[in-house]
Write an enzyme that holds these catalytic residues in place. Structure first.
Site, PDB file in Angstrom:
ATOM      1  N   CYS A   1       0.841  -1.202   0.000  1.00 47.54           N
ATOM      2  CA  CYS A   1       0.000   0.000   0.000  1.00 47.54           C
ATOM      3  C   CYS A   1       0.876   1.252   0.000  1.00 47.54           C
ATOM      4  O   CYS A   1       1.759   1.406   0.844  1.00 47.54           O
ATOM      5  CB  CYS A   1      -0.908   0.015   1.225  1.00 47.54           C
ATOM      6  SG  CYS A   1      -1.758   1.596   1.419  1.00 47.54           S
ATOM      7  N   VAL A   2       0.608   2.132  -0.930  1.00 51.72           N
ATOM      8  CA  VAL A   2       1.422   3.345  -1.072  1.00 51.72           C
ATOM      9  C   VAL A   2       1.320   4.255   0.154  1.00 51.72           C
ATOM     10  O   VAL A   2       2.335   4.744   0.664  1.00 51.72           O
ATOM     11  CB  VAL A   2       1.063   4.106  -2.383  1.00 51.72           C
ATOM     12  CG1 VAL A   2      -0.399   4.495  -2.435  1.00 51.72           C
ATOM     13  CG2 VAL A   2       1.933   5.338  -2.543  1.00 51.72           C
TER      14      VAL A   2
END
Lengths: 119, 122
Positions: free
Chosen positions: A78-79
């Site tokens: 997840c960024v």
């Protein structure tokens, strides 16, 4: 069966990262498919190429890489969770990719089962 | 996404502060809203504190994200369930919560969970 996997805990700190890996191995051995492994919360640290455990211990990051290479598994970090913890493209291990939470939801839609590993 | 609508349930089990689970769970829910799936949120155990009115985080220098729960309606996320046993064990009632919820017994929640396609627990 097609599984989606969510890993919510960091490696070495918590059993969840190990259990998720063992689950994937066992599922693949039984002929199931792993659609995607999504790393969230401290789980993003599973993807750090800076990881250097002592030689007599398991290498959790390399283990994921090998599994992904052998079974063509999509490893997604997840960024937002990554940025919050300093995990960015330049210290990302091979085979992992950075993307958004939409990839987690999509995994829930595409997979027959989404299995969550965490506290 | 090709018309396939699944029932997604997000189970919130932890207090809002002290760990990041509640905040990052809320981030997932907000993204999920864009996917046109059937979304419901459940609050159990210390997770019921996430909905407590009057949160003030100044003393711990952490962002108070509780107003976001009030914004969920704007994302068409309207199915919020709170476990009665968890509320009672903490001396709380529905009036202590900052958004309208449906209070269900653990048995009723179990039945609801069984009907879901995807259960994400934070």
């Amino acid at each position: 069966m097609k599984f989606g996997i969510l890993v919510n805990e960091g490696p070495y700190q918590h059993q969840a990262a190990d259990t998720a890996y063992q689950f994937c191995k066992a599922a693949l051995a039984k002929g199931h498919r792993i659609h995607r492994v999504f790393f969230y919360h401290d789980g993003v640290h599973n993807a750090s190429k800076l990881t250097e455990p002592p030689q007599d211990d398991r290498h959790i990051v390399n283990r994921w890489i090998k599994l992904a290479e052998e079974h063509d598994i999509d490893l997604v970090v997840c960024v937002a969770a990554g940025l919050r913890r300093g995990l960015v493209e330049e210290n990302l291990a091979p085979r992992f990719r950075i993307s958004g939470l939409g990839q987690l939801i999509e995994s829930g839609i595409q997979a027959d089962r989404l299995v969550v590993f965490g506290d | 996404m090709g018309g396939k609508v699944k029932r997604f349930m997000y189970v919130n089990r932890k207090a809002p502060y002290g760990t990041i689970y509640a905040l990052e769970a809320l981030e997932v829910v907000l993204i999920a809203a864009a996917f046109d799936q059937d979304v419901s949120l459940v609050f159990v155990d210390d997770g019921v504190y996430q909905l407590k009115k009057g949160q003030n985080t100044k003393g711990i220098d952490v962002k108070n994200f509780s107003p976001t729960y009030r914004a969920l309606e704007g994302y068409d996320i309207e199915k919020l369930y709170v476990e009665r046993e968890s509320l009672e064990a903490r001396g709380l009632t529905e009036e202590d919560l900052l958004v309208p919820v449906e209070v269900l017994s653990s048995e009723e929640l179990r039945e609801l969970m069984e009907q879901q396609d995807v259960v994400l627990s934070f």
